[in-house]
Write a protein that holds these residues in place. Structure first.
Motif, PDB file in Angstrom:
ATOM      1  N   LEU A   1       0.831  -1.210   0.000  1.00 11.12           N
ATOM      2  CA  LEU A   1       0.000   0.000   0.000  1.00 11.12           C
ATOM      3  C   LEU A   1       0.858   1.249   0.000  1.00 11.12           C
ATOM      4  O   LEU A   1       0.635   2.200  -0.752  1.00 11.12           O
ATOM      5  CB  LEU A   1      -0.875   0.027   1.255  1.00 11.12           C
ATOM      6  CG  LEU A   1      -2.224  -0.657   1.235  1.00 11.12           C
ATOM      7  CD1 LEU A   1      -2.904  -0.460   2.581  1.00 11.12           C
ATOM      8  CD2 LEU A   1      -3.089  -0.074   0.134  1.00 11.12           C
ATOM      9  N   SER A   2       1.872   1.231   0.865  1.00 10.44           N
ATOM     10  CA  SER A   2       2.745   2.380   1.031  1.00 10.44           C
ATOM     11  C   SER A   2       3.516   2.659  -0.257  1.00 10.44           C
ATOM     12  O   SER A   2       3.672   3.809  -0.674  1.00 10.44           O
ATOM     13  CB  SER A   2       3.707   2.089   2.195  1.00 10.44           C
ATOM     14  OG  SER A   2       4.497   3.194   2.478  1.00 10.44           O
ATOM     15  N   LEU A   3       3.956   1.581  -0.910  1.00  3.60           N
ATOM     16  CA  LEU A   3       4.697   1.722  -2.157  1.00  3.60           C
ATOM     17  C   LEU A   3       3.797   2.308  -3.253  1.00  3.60           C
ATOM     18  O   LEU A   3       4.195   3.226  -3.985  1.00  3.60           O
ATOM     19  CB  LEU A   3       5.238   0.354  -2.584  1.00  3.60           C
ATOM     20  CG  LEU A   3       6.277   0.335  -3.700  1.00  3.60           C
ATOM     21  CD1 LEU A   3       7.495   1.141  -3.283  1.00  3.60           C
ATOM     22  CD2 LEU A   3       6.686  -1.098  -4.015  1.00  3.60           C
ATOM     23  N   ALA A   4       2.573   1.801  -3.329  1.00  2.00           N
ATOM     24  CA  ALA A   4       1.633   2.300  -4.336  1.00  2.00           C
ATOM     25  C   ALA A   4       1.369   3.789  -4.126  1.00  2.00           C
ATOM     26  O   ALA A   4       1.375   4.581  -5.067  1.00  2.00           O
ATOM     27  CB  ALA A   4       0.327   1.508  -4.251  1.00  2.00           C
ATOM     28  N   ARG A   5       1.166   4.159  -2.862  1.00  2.00           N
ATOM     29  CA  ARG A   5       0.899   5.557  -2.543  1.00  2.00           C
ATOM     30  C   ARG A   5       2.112   6.421  -2.871  1.00  2.00           C
ATOM     31  O   ARG A   5       1.983   7.523  -3.411  1.00  2.00           O
ATOM     32  CB  ARG A   5       0.558   5.662  -1.051  1.00  2.00           C
ATOM     33  CG  ARG A   5       0.248   7.055  -0.546  1.00  2.00           C
ATOM     34  CD  ARG A   5      -1.120   7.514  -1.022  1.00  2.00           C
ATOM     35  NE  ARG A   5      -1.388   8.895  -0.636  1.00  2.00           N
ATOM     36  CZ  ARG A   5      -0.931   9.954  -1.287  1.00  2.00           C
ATOM     37  NH1 ARG A   5      -0.170   9.780  -2.350  1.00  2.00           N
ATOM     38  NH2 ARG A   5      -1.223  11.171  -0.889  1.00  2.00           N
ATOM     39  N   SER A   6       3.315   5.931  -2.559  1.00  2.00           N
ATOM     40  CA  SER A   6       4.541   6.691  -2.792  1.00  2.00           C
ATOM     41  C   SER A   6       4.795   6.904  -4.279  1.00  2.00           C
ATOM     42  O   SER A   6       5.197   7.978  -4.699  1.00  2.00           O
ATOM     43  CB  SER A   6       5.741   5.969  -2.175  1.00  2.00           C
ATOM     44  OG  SER A   6       5.555   5.797  -0.802  1.00  2.00           O
ATOM     45  N   LEU A   7       4.556   5.855  -5.072  1.00  2.00           N
ATOM     46  CA  LEU A   7       4.789   5.960  -6.514  1.00  2.00           C
ATOM     47  C   LEU A   7       3.851   6.977  -7.134  1.00  2.00           C
ATOM     48  O   LEU A   7       4.208   7.682  -8.076  1.00  2.00           O
ATOM     49  CB  LEU A   7       4.578   4.599  -7.182  1.00  2.00           C
ATOM     50  CG  LEU A   7       5.615   3.529  -6.887  1.00  2.00           C
ATOM     51  CD1 LEU A   7       5.136   2.176  -7.382  1.00  2.00           C
ATOM     52  CD2 LEU A   7       6.950   3.888  -7.539  1.00  2.00           C
ATOM     53  N   GLY A   8       2.643   7.056  -6.608  1.00  2.00           N
ATOM     54  CA  GLY A   8       1.628   7.909  -7.211  1.00  2.00           C
ATOM     55  C   GLY A   8       1.618   9.327  -6.676  1.00  2.00           C
ATOM     56  O   GLY A   8       0.872  10.174  -7.168  1.00  2.00           O
ATOM     57  N   GLU A   9       2.447   9.614  -5.650  1.00  2.00           N
ATOM     58  CA  GLU A   9       2.391  10.922  -5.026  1.00  2.00           C
ATOM     59  C   GLU A   9       2.740  12.027  -6.034  1.00  2.00           C
ATOM     60  O   GLU A   9       3.692  11.942  -6.801  1.00  2.00           O
ATOM     61  CB  GLU A   9       3.344  10.982  -3.833  1.00  2.00           C
ATOM     62  CG  GLU A   9       3.472  12.343  -3.206  1.00  2.00           C
ATOM     63  CD  GLU A   9       2.135  13.012  -2.924  1.00  2.00           C
ATOM     64  OE1 GLU A   9       1.120  12.319  -2.792  1.00  2.00           O
ATOM     65  OE2 GLU A   9       2.090  14.254  -2.872  1.00  2.00           O
TER      66      GLU A   9
END
Lengths: 343, 290
Positions: free
Chosen positions: B217-225
């Motif tokens: 989840l954290s990775l997905a959020r970070s990539l999309g920031e």
């Protein structure tokens, strides 16, 4: 088996537990009030008492999972009061097993040995030995979630025994199991202890469990030790009304506390007998409970067999006389003088 | 009809059958509404991005994907999201253990504050970071004198990304830790395990699926920031431009080439997101089983 399981047999000196002046309170609530206790080495001792009486707190203090406000704990002659649990040489078995859910039965049992970095071959042999001891050899590769409650608790016991602790502590070990399994495990624990003579202290609120399994019983209530003794001593010669009523059924006859199976039912008046009217006959399995009412308004009850009821021709509404069969150890306002308690 | 009745061993009353039927007409209507809603909101836009990306075939897309600016943006995104996720994982596990296992003064306050950065707008997070770490911010000047640049540089972008995904690992780990209780760790302790051994051998395996889920989840959020990073990065192509900034900047330029760049990069972002969703979906049942 006791030699192969590696536990101190009669040859080695066994470790007892000594508790001196241990006091523990949680805010205003005093869980333990200056407890002094010696648990004899190699024995199977029960800490018996009602819930909230402090017995689990005492066990956790001995294990190092809690620390006393004051007082000292000695394990095997060494002061352990401030030792962390991992340096106490104590095996602890929890009511809810505390199984390592991600490890197989064998790996659970091996845990303590792996922590101690024992050679792989030694760990393997010892785990196999212990799994055999607790009859789980065919479940070695199962996860805890694939075991029944009784099997999980046996696994937890093997896990605790694997590291050859000086003392074994069990906190309501059979409390989460159903009645039938509990009874089986009780017998099994008794036999296991006969094989592996490790000093064992177990907490229970079930007097039947304590009477059946333990060599010695410590009755604890409201943070104090009420009495220490063998099951027979405690049952026959309780120190006070609390111990007597906690260890088995009691009823009050003529102001005296007696066991309902220690009452003689007479069909005619004799010295020392109390006249009562039978108000109810209740069949419970193999026994019959006769509830009665005395003239002073008290309602003693008697435990009888069906044969006795037939012989006496007992029926509801009948008038009979009741007399205690054995002397009561303490008077509790009775007109009869207590007989001296034999040592 | 008669045949069916004779075949059926015991005919069930029609009223019983109706009562047992789980899919009523209402359920069908609700299903259609749900499917239609998801199609309009998610599937159509996604499909249109795919269509625009490959409108002129694979050649132009490949050209974009091998261009220097795109590769630089991809690399920067990987670095920023990777570091941010790593930091959030360490923080999430450590803080999770702290919040669940210990009772301390200000515990609830700390727990609430951790949720704050994801609740406020990323733009505000970015502006706030500039106010603190910018050249004229509280620490910015001093840090720059020491030769360490935060804003308009990778550290600032990492910081912004960390903030917007701060509690994602923590919030996954906490319920699992709470449910597992402390007895397994106490059992390990009485078996001789030190604090470090208890953590590696008991605590971490207990939370592994929740942790993996939180990391994904954290990775997905970070990539999309986009927002917070936009504010603190300066978005210089090839230098301080992440994939999302690359999409935005290309899209706002005129000309078919720029548009194609935007769609190709958007497609890559989407593909990564889909891959992560597959991973997350695969992890979910694992977690429920354990």
């Amino acid at each position: 088996m006791n030699q192969s399981a590696g536990h101190s047999g009669s040859a080695e000196a066994q470790s007892g537990i000594v508790v001196r002046g241990v006091h523990r309170s949680f805010g205003d609530f005093v869980a333990l009030e200056d407890i002094d206790l010696e648990v004899k080495p190699g024995g199977l001792t029960a800490l018996l008492g009602p819930s909230g009486g402090g017995k689990s707190t005492l066990l956790r203090i001995i294990a190092g999972l809690d620390y006393p406000d004051r007082g000292a704990v000695e394990i095997g002659g060494r002061d352990a009061t401030f030792l962390p649990p991992q340096r106490r040489s104590v095996g602890f078995v929890f009511q809810h097993y505390a199984a390592f859910k991600h490890l197989t039965t064998a790996r659970n049992v091996a845990f303590g040995l792996e922590i101690r970095k024992r050679p792989r071959a030694e760990v393997h042999d010892r785990v196999a030995e212990l799994l055999e001891l607790v009859h789980l050899e065919q479940f070695a590769d199962r996860l805890p979630s694939q075991l029944s409650g009784g099997q999980r608790q046996r696994m937890a016991l093997a896990r605790a025994l694997a590291v050859q602790p000086e003392v074994l502590l069990l906190d309501e070990p059979f409390g989460a199991l159903d009645a039938k399994v509990r009874k089986e495990l009780r017998d099994w624990l008794r036999r296991l202890h006969d094989e592996v003579h490790v000093t064992t202290l177990f907490v229970t609120h079930d007097q039947e469990e304590a009477l059946e399994v333990a060599d010695e019983i410590v009755v604890i209530s409201q943070g104090r030790i009420e009495q220490v003794g063998s099951p027979a001593q405690l049952y026959d010669h309780p120190a006070n009304e609390f111990v007597m009523s906690f260890l088995g059924p009691v009823t009050r006859l003529g102001g005296v506390l007696v066991r309902p199976h220690d009452i003689e039912v007479l069909t005619d008046e004799r010295a020392g007998a109390v006249q009562v009217e039978v108000t109810k006959l209740l069949r419970v399995g193999y026994e019959v409970r006769a509830e009665t009412r005395a003239q002073d308004g008290s309602t003693p009850w008697v435990q009888l067999t069906r044969a006795q009821v037939a012989e006496l021709d007992l029926a509801e509404g009948a008038t009979v006389w009741l007399r205690p069969l054995v002397a009561t150890p303490f008077p509790a306002g009775s007109p009869r003088a207590p007989e001296p308690v034999p040592a | 009809m008669v045949d069916v009745r004779t075949v059926a061993p015991a005919p069930v009353d029609a009223r019983v059958r109706r009562a047992r039927r789980r899919t009523t007409r209402t359920a069908w209507v609700l299903r259609l509404v749900a499917i239609g809603y998801v199609l309009a909101l998610v599937a159509l836009p996604v499909a249109s991005v795919v269509q625009h990306t490959f409108a002129d075939g694979l050649g132009p897309v490949w050209e974009v994907l091998t261009s220097d600016d795109f590769l630089a943006a991809l690399r920067l995104t990987a670095v920023v999201a990777g570091i941010a996720t790593l930091l959030n994982t360490v923080f999430g596990v450590g803080m999770g253990v702290l919040l669940v296992r210990y009772r301390f003064w200000g515990r609830r306050f700390v727990s609430a504050v951790i949720d704050l950065p994801v609740s406020i707008s990323p733009i505000v997070v970015g502006v706030a970071l500039i106010l603190v770490y910018g050249t004229y911010g509280w620490f910015g000047g001093a840090l720059e004198d020491a030769g360490f640049r935060v804003i308009f540089s990778v550290p600032g972008m990492v910081l912004a990304t960390v903030l917007v995904s701060l509690p994602l690992v923590l919030r996954e780990v906490v319920p699992t830790l709470e449910e597992a209780g402390i007895e397994q760790e106490q059992a390990a302790q009485s078996l001789g395990a030190s604090a470090w051994q208890r953590f590696w051998r008991v605590t971490l395996p207990t939370i592994r699926w929740a942790l993996a889920y939180g990391v994904a989840l954290s990775l997905a959020r970070s990539l999309g920031e986009f927002g917070a990073v936009r504010v603190v990065s300066g978005s210089v192509a090839g230098e301080s431009q992440t994939l999302t900034l690359y999409v935005n900047d290309s899209y706002q330029e005129f000309g078919p080439d720029a548009q194609r760049q935007a769609f190709a990069a958007a497609f890559v972002l989407m593909a990564i997101a889909v891959a992560l969703i597959v991973v997350i979906a695969a992890l979910r049942p694992q977690e429920e089983r354990s």
